[in-house]
Design an enzyme around this catalytic site. Sequence first.
Site, PDB file in Angstrom:
ATOM      1  N   GLU A  11       0.890  -1.240   0.180  1.00  0.00           N
ATOM      2  CA  GLU A  11       0.064  -0.003  -0.044  1.00  0.00           C
ATOM      3  C   GLU A  11       0.926   1.328  -0.254  1.00  0.00           C
ATOM      4  OE1 GLU A  11      -2.756  -0.519   3.404  1.00  0.00           O
ATOM      5  OE2 GLU A  11      -3.732  -2.033   2.254  1.00  0.00           O
ATOM      6  N   LYS A  51     -15.343  -2.132   3.285  1.00  0.00           N
ATOM      7  CA  LYS A  51     -14.664  -2.447   2.049  1.00  0.00           C
ATOM      8  C   LYS A  51     -15.836  -2.977   1.151  1.00  0.00           C
ATOM      9  CE  LYS A  51     -10.119  -3.579   4.047  1.00  0.00           C
ATOM     10  NZ  LYS A  51      -9.537  -4.762   4.392  1.00  0.00           N
TER      11      LYS A  51
HETATM   12  P1  PGA Z   1      -6.368  -6.441   2.362  1.00  0.00           P
HETATM   13  O1  PGA Z   1      -5.902  -5.600   3.835  1.00  0.00           O
HETATM   14  O2  PGA Z   1      -6.629  -5.429   1.465  1.00  0.00           O
HETATM   15  O3  PGA Z   1      -4.823  -7.247   2.002  1.00  0.00           O
HETATM   16  O4  PGA Z   1      -7.236  -7.636   2.764  1.00  0.00           O
HETATM   17  C1  PGA Z   1      -6.144  -4.476   4.043  1.00  0.00           C
HETATM   18  C2  PGA Z   1      -6.588  -4.546   5.494  1.00  0.00           C
HETATM   19  O5  PGA Z   1      -6.454  -5.299   6.240  1.00  0.00           O
HETATM   20  O6  PGA Z   1      -7.195  -3.298   5.887  1.00  0.00           O
HETATM   21 ZN    ZN Z   2      -7.485  -4.337   8.014  1.00  0.00          ZN
END
Ligand code: PGA
Ligand code: ZN
Length: 411
Positions: free
Chosen positions: A199, A330
């Site tokens: 990220e 998400k």
């Molecule tokens: P991921 O992690 O997109 O790899 O699932 C992001 C998070 O845990 O916030």
């Molecule tokens: Zn997370």
Amino acid sequence: MQKITEVKSRLIYDSRGSKTIELDVITDNKYMGRVSVPSGASIGRNEAINFPNGEPEKCLKLLNNNINKFLGLDPADLKCIHNTIRNVDKTDNYSNIGGAVAFAITIASMESASRFFGVPLFKLLTDESKLEFPIPLGNILGGGLHAGNGTPDIQEILVCPHGAKSIREAIEINFKVHNELRNILQKRNINFTGGKSDEGGWAPEIGNEEALEASCQACESSGYKLGKDISLGIDIAASTQWDQKSEKYRYKNNKRFNQEEQIKFVSDLINRYKLTYVEDAVHQDAFGAMSELTNEFPNVLIAGDDLTVTNTMFLEKAINLKSCNATILKVNQAGSLYDALKFAKHAKKHNIKIITSHRSGETIDSQIVHIGICTGSKMLKIGVVGGERISKINELIRISEYDLIHGMTQL
Ligand code: PGA
Ligand code: ZN
């Protein structure tokens, strides 16, 4: 009435070079919404299945077999688009057609509608007149499943620029601290090469506490006072350390924590580094342990990610047990945008703060920024630098040109 006249899809690649899908929804032969699908590395067990059996090709095939069902629909009727995909896949977790398809078709339809109406996507998704900017969290240091061997167990260390007066100032604070941290890490270890996590945070060979110390130092030597202008947060992603068999969290240097020791570990980190945000402090089934932390730290955002998986049912459980005062949103954990907006409404009703988040495997799409705004999110996790992160950050800048949003939210 405006109608969907075409749906096209293709296989493309995400920021990790993994296959993903992209989908175009075209309204009245002219107005296109285009969406591609991100994917996670530390995935909650109860998330929608993005690509069943890891096969995006099969998801596309299934979609193509059902494409006629979407033609002629009103792209702005999110519930109708959602119901249509639900009729194709009646499983709880989209394990038939894939959450990725539900994600792409619902968001692309709304984007196509937003083009038709000539309004920004966030505006189409809410009737709320009092909109504010969420605070963008800057991922300055990465570990866990987002980085290589030797990096911290903690998956993310994040800067929260809560004293910023404008979205641009918030973004620039994140860049400044991120940059300064590089210098500090370099001074600590001559072998640090500037490697980054998925990220965009730095990925040094360093322990958990040393990483937090370096991050505090970076905030202060950038000229900010911790707790006043900015603060630090962490995503422990504790399910990735949890070993069900031994019922222990497994850390580097052969450290093992039981549940009680884990809570103590996290509490000490909160106190020592004045953290204002802690995500997935314990594993995804530990609703009770999460509530101990929420009770102990009412002024810290104790957030569920793998715990709540953008699923109203798990959120309801967390609300009943007082497991968290904040939650990650998400969209592809839920599947469709309709599911995710329903989740956001439920969170808001119960005063659970929302943090809309990217995934570690991303594309250059930026619709999640609009989703973060329309859901009244307190914060946005969209990374720091790198093409697939900066595309979202720059969308925030573009959105700041509208007069429709009134300043920054307060924590
Ligand atoms: P991921 O992690 O997109 O790899 O699932 C992001 C998070 O845990 O916030
Ligand atoms: Zn997370």
